[in-house]
Design an enzyme around this catalytic site. Structure first.
Site, mmCIF file in Angstrom:
data_model
loop_
_atom_site.group_PDB
_atom_site.id
_atom_site.type_symbol
_atom_site.label_atom_id
_atom_site.label_comp_id
_atom_site.label_asym_id
_atom_site.label_seq_id
_atom_site.Cartn_x
_atom_site.Cartn_y
_atom_site.Cartn_z
ATOM 1 N N ASP A 142 0.826 -1.215 0.000
ATOM 2 C CA ASP A 142 0.000 0.000 0.000
ATOM 3 C C ASP A 142 0.860 1.266 0.000
ATOM 4 O O ASP A 142 2.067 1.221 0.257
ATOM 5 C CB ASP A 142 -0.909 -0.027 1.239
ATOM 6 C CG ASP A 142 -2.236 0.674 1.010
ATOM 7 O OD1 ASP A 142 -2.339 1.494 0.079
ATOM 8 O OD2 ASP A 142 -3.171 0.412 1.792
ATOM 9 N N ASP A 163 -10.708 1.876 -3.151
ATOM 10 C CA ASP A 163 -11.247 1.626 -1.815
ATOM 11 C C ASP A 163 -12.770 1.648 -1.834
ATOM 12 O O ASP A 163 -13.411 1.237 -0.877
ATOM 13 C CB ASP A 163 -10.749 2.698 -0.828
ATOM 14 C CG ASP A 163 -9.361 2.368 -0.292
ATOM 15 O OD1 ASP A 163 -8.890 1.244 -0.512
ATOM 16 O OD2 ASP A 163 -8.754 3.257 0.345
HETATM 17 C C1 GLA Z 1 -5.655 1.885 2.208
HETATM 18 C C2 GLA Z 1 -6.108 0.706 1.391
HETATM 19 C C3 GLA Z 1 -7.182 -0.051 2.131
HETATM 20 C C4 GLA Z 1 -6.633 -0.494 3.469
HETATM 21 C C5 GLA Z 1 -6.132 0.690 4.254
HETATM 22 C C6 GLA Z 1 -5.421 0.242 5.514
HETATM 23 O O1 GLA Z 1 -6.650 2.858 2.296
HETATM 24 O O2 GLA Z 1 -6.538 1.084 0.137
HETATM 25 O O3 GLA Z 1 -7.621 -1.155 1.387
HETATM 26 O O4 GLA Z 1 -5.599 -1.427 3.262
HETATM 27 O O5 GLA Z 1 -5.224 1.467 3.492
HETATM 28 O O6 GLA Z 1 -4.971 1.309 6.249
#
Ligand code: GLA
Length: 735
Positions: A483, A553
């Site tokens: 990420d 997301d």
């Molecule tokens: C990002 C990712 C999510 C999750 C969060 C965790 O926003 O896109 O899917 O993994 O971080 O903090």
């Protein structure tokens, strides 16, 4: 696609013509008198170029003449391959170099060329690759004799795709260092302004809207200044003829194989020419080059289609599937996963995780992914990034203990990391407060309470790499979600001298690529999925290292129809993560049926991201049925050839079909947004099938001819409620 001829590079030394042929396209350049490398044609395949599109000579006011004997020739009116500013061309230059004497005037002329089979790698940069039997590469050298500097332009044509891979290298063989202020990957000068442009703007949770805009006599710009390819724009840019549609008309597209700030622009000039150039964002960028050094731009992939956007996308998908994604997962079936993020956020312990995992295993889900919150003391997003050691309060038996228990429950184990980041509240920051990007004496702006590690610093990279190695070697981990949850600010690196500070963002990207290269090579069996708050770095640069990207997301099924549609313009389904999540949806508050959430997610890499322990038995049976169904069709979801059938930006309908390579089966997905009283009937024309074959449609218990399905269409059952959806598996049957 009806392309059987193969790619070729034809050079006519006598006339100075370079003719690059793909199966259905041609790209023609010519060395003009004076040694200027001009662009003559990009479009449908020509059997041979005999001069119909040669440069026109005409005396034009206020367009100066490099050769004072010839008032009919000006660089301002000439279509050029890699134009400079400063000697009669006033349009947007492909590059800009500040020489040691402070001037920025360049004069690069044609010097030489070479042709080779296959495709040379780009040192330290992600790029498409091809074997000797799959592509040919032309390298043209332009030379500024005053400065003793060469620019090498690389053009690779692929035998099976109407695609061109381009990049440029600036090679310094002169006396004093100089500074590159701009270096595009590709420039194309069209002698037409009959275009609209398409790009993919958006935001976090609303990535890759498809937007189409007319061009005027001005400069249209699509760019990121965020230090990443970004949610807000994607490094994809297309010019389309105004009459081009999904299935017809000419399309010219660019996609930059780079994950940092970029710029794509289209400038319409006074004579109705359109200049497109694409590359690293010049804003906030410079690069000092010393004698003996080379600077290489990222690669731009150029795709041509004479049959609309659908064919453009299929060309990108094929190219990326065959010539960009690497490693053991290149063609491999992607597992159905469950991720605990939206189920627990930071609030979990081993017991909770194992409850989710064992319930998911009953639904025959194959991979459990432990998301954020397992390391340091990370109970919220305020701490611990940089400290990649397990939080034993939550996981007393460590990552290894948990992974083994998940495996005993019948699933593979995957884990989330965010290696490029550092929390101020972390052991790493306390030990190395200078390891983040920053400008001495200035505030360090936080975003999601975190700072960006300085990946331009080799020490930082080595430290992070070592922690990741320890993590991956220490437990049976078969999947990693990588990420990156903020954009850059105060972009500066203490390891670079003052005059190199503007190199920081690009050096960061090169450092990041270096870490990703090492890690993915050392752990070749691990499936890596990149992520940046969802799709903030959904670009071909990332796909070179990590074959999947978390698309967004936003997991709402309705939002996803648009996000997946826009993403599919350039990126293949096997690259997209798509999850079924809870209702009301956590991002938009919408409640959609489990069927619709399943159907929309089942057209890419299916996953689940909700607390399955809270679902009813009936819902769990439905999920198990979805997973079973998906396993029967996922070769189509992940690797089928995509035809987009109904555009959710224009209509209430969303429809796609993915067809097997032998066209004997296909997966059709449909979702209708809002129902209406007394609504009109909906009929969708399929595509990609064999017209003379007969297909059974499992969802309808009927069989129809491929021609009927494509030319007459198929009836969608009456829309009785919002978000009604269908997923039909078509199989060829004996007529
Ligand atoms: C990002 C990712 C999510 C999750 C969060 C965790 O926003 O896109 O899917 O993994 O971080 O903090």
């Amino acid at each position: 696609m009806t392309m059987t001829q193969s790619a070729a590079i034809h050079v006519e030394e006598k006339t100075g013509v370079f003719h690059l042929q793909g199966p259905g396209m041609s790209y023609v350049m010519k060395v003009q008198e004076g040694g200027y490398l001009t662009h003559l044609y990009w479009g449908r395949r020509l059997s041979r170029y005999r001069g119909s599109a040669d440069v026109r000579y005409e005396d034009r006011g206020f367009s100066g003449n490099p050769n004072k004997e010839d008032r009919t020739f000006s660089l301002d009116t000439t279509p050029l391959e890699y134009p400079a500013y400063g000697n009669t061309d006033y349009r947007d230059p492909a590059f800009e170099i500040e020489w040691a004497d402070g001037s920025r005037v360049s004069d690069f002329r044609y010097k030489s060329y070479t042709v080779q089979k296959g495709k040379p790698a780009l040192d330290g940069l992600p790029a498409s690759y091809a074997g000797e039997a799959e592509a040919e590469t032309l390298i043209i050298e332009l030379r500024d004799e005053l400065q003793q500097v060469s620019i090498f332009l690389r053009y690779t044509v692929f035998h099976a795709s109407d695609a061109l891979a381009r990049s440029a290298s600036i090679v310094h063989e002169g006396g004093e260092p100089f500074v590159i202020q701009k270096a595009s990957s590709a420039n194309v000068d069209f002698r037409s302004r009959a275009f609209e442009y398409i790009h993919l703007p958006g935001a976090h949770n609303r990535e890759r809207d498809m937007v189409r805009t007319p061009l005027g006599q001005s400069r249209a710009v699509v760019e990121s200044r965020r230090g990443s390819s970004s949610h807000q724009q994607n490094p994809f840019f297309a010019l389309v003829r105004p009459d081009a549609t999904e299935t017809s008309g000419e399309v010219f597209a660019w996609n930059l194989v780079y994950s940092g700030s970029f710029l794509a622009s289209a400038e319409v000039d006074q004579f109705d020419g359109t200049r497109v150039n694409v590359g690293i964002q010049p804003f906030g960028f410079s690069w000092e080059l010393s004698p003996g050094e080379t600077f290489t731009t990222p690669e731009a992939v150029l795709v041509y289609s004479s049959e609309g956007l659908g064919q453009m996308s299929r060309t990108f998908h094929h190219l990326y599937g065959e010539h960009l994604v690497r490693g053991s997962w290149k063609h491999r079936t992607r597992p159905v996963l469950i991720n605990n993020w939206e189920a627990t956020y930071f609030d979990f312990d081993e017991k909770k995780i194992l409850e989710i995992a064992s319930r998911a295993a009953e639904a025959e889900i194959e991979l459990f992914v432990l998301d954020d919150g397992w390391f340091g003391r990370r109970d919220d997003d305020r701490s611990s990034l940089g400290d990649w050691t397990v939080d034993e309060r939550k996981l007393p038996d460590g990552v290894q203990g948990l992974a083994e228990k998940v495996k005993e429950a019948g699933m593979d184990f995957g884990i989330w990391v965010e290696p490029e980041m550092i929390s101020v509240d972390s052991d790493l920051y306390r030990a190395h407060p200078d390891w983040c990007l920053h400008v001495p004496g200035r505030r360090r702006s936080e975003s999601r309470n975190q700072l960006v590690l300085d990946f331009a610093n080799p020490e930082v990279r080595a430290h992070i790499l070592e922690q990741l190695r320890t993590l991956l070697a220490g437990a049976p981990i078969s999947y990693v979600k990588w990420d990156m949850n903020r954009n850059m600010t105060e972009i500066g690196s203490p390891v670079l001298p003052a005059h190199r500070q503007q190199e920081t963002a690009h050096r960061y990207m090169l450092g990041l690529y270096d870490v990703m290269e090492k890690l993915t090579q050392e752990f070749p069996e691990v499936l890596f999925e990149s992520c940046s708050g969802g799709g903030g770095r959904f670009d071909p640069g990332m796909l070179y290292y990590m074959p999947q990207t978390w698309t967004s997301d936003n997991t709402d099924a309705v939002s996803r129809t648009r996000i997946q549609y826009g993403t599919s313009l350039a990126y293949p389904s096997a690259a997209m993560g798509a999850h079924v999540s809870d209702v009301p949806n956590h991002q938009v508050g919408r409640t959609t049926p489990l069927a619709a959430r399943g159907h929309v997610a089942m057209e890419a890499n299916l996953g689940y991201e909700l607390d399955v322990t809270k679902l009813s038995d009936a819902e769990m049976v439905e999920i198990r049925d979805q997973v079973r169904r998906y396993k029967e069709v996922r070769h189509l979801s992940q690797y089928g050839t995509l035809y987009r059938l109904a555009d959710p930006f224009q209509t209430e309908s969303y429809a796609t079909i993915r067809v097997s390579s032998d066209r004997s089966e296909a997966l059709f997905v449909y979702m209708h947004r809002l129902a209406e009283a007394n609504a009109p009937f909906v009929r969708v024309k399929l595509d990609g099938l064999k017209p003379d074959a007969v297909y059974s449609v499992d969802g309808l218990d009927r069989a129809f001819g491929g021609d009927e399905l494509m030319y007459a269409g198929i009836d969608i059952p009456v829309i009785e409620h919002d978000f009604q959806s269908h997923l039909w598996h078509l199989k060829e049957v004996k007529a």
